[in-house]
Design a protein around this motif. Structure first.
Motif: not given
Length: 98
Positions: A34-35, A37-39, A41, A43
């Motif tokens: 999750s971390d 993926r967010e950093a 960007r 999918s």
């Protein structure tokens, strides 16, 4: 009746021939995905990406790989989900402290 909770189990073969079998991923590995993926960007829909990051996170957590995600991609030959996923009894897991 609710579906049983299942563990995500992955086999990994590194380029040097080292094999890691039946690697069980956990919530900490999911958080690393999750971390990252967010950093970056990414999918969350790409299941192969999810599996790769979970494998990397689990091997790092277990002390089997010491490096970043990109280094893991360079060092890894193949990642395969184990077909026989295991049902988890949450009561037993909680009691055992796994």
């Amino acid at each position: 009746m609710a579906s049983p909770i299942q563990r995500s189990i992955i086999d990994v073969r590194m380029n040097d021939g080292t094999e890691y079998r039946n690697i069980v991923t956990n919530l900490r590995d999911q958080q690393r995905f999750s971390d990252l993926r967010e950093a970056r960007r990414w999918s969350a829909e790409d299941q192969m990406l999810v599996m790769r990051v979970l494998a990397w996170a689990a091997l790092c957590r277990l002390g089997k790989f010491d490096g970043g995600y990109d280094a893991f991609l360079d060092a890894t030959e193949i990642i395969v989900p184990v077909e026989e996923s295991q049902d988890v009894d949450p009561t037993v897991t909680a009691i055992q402290g796994d």
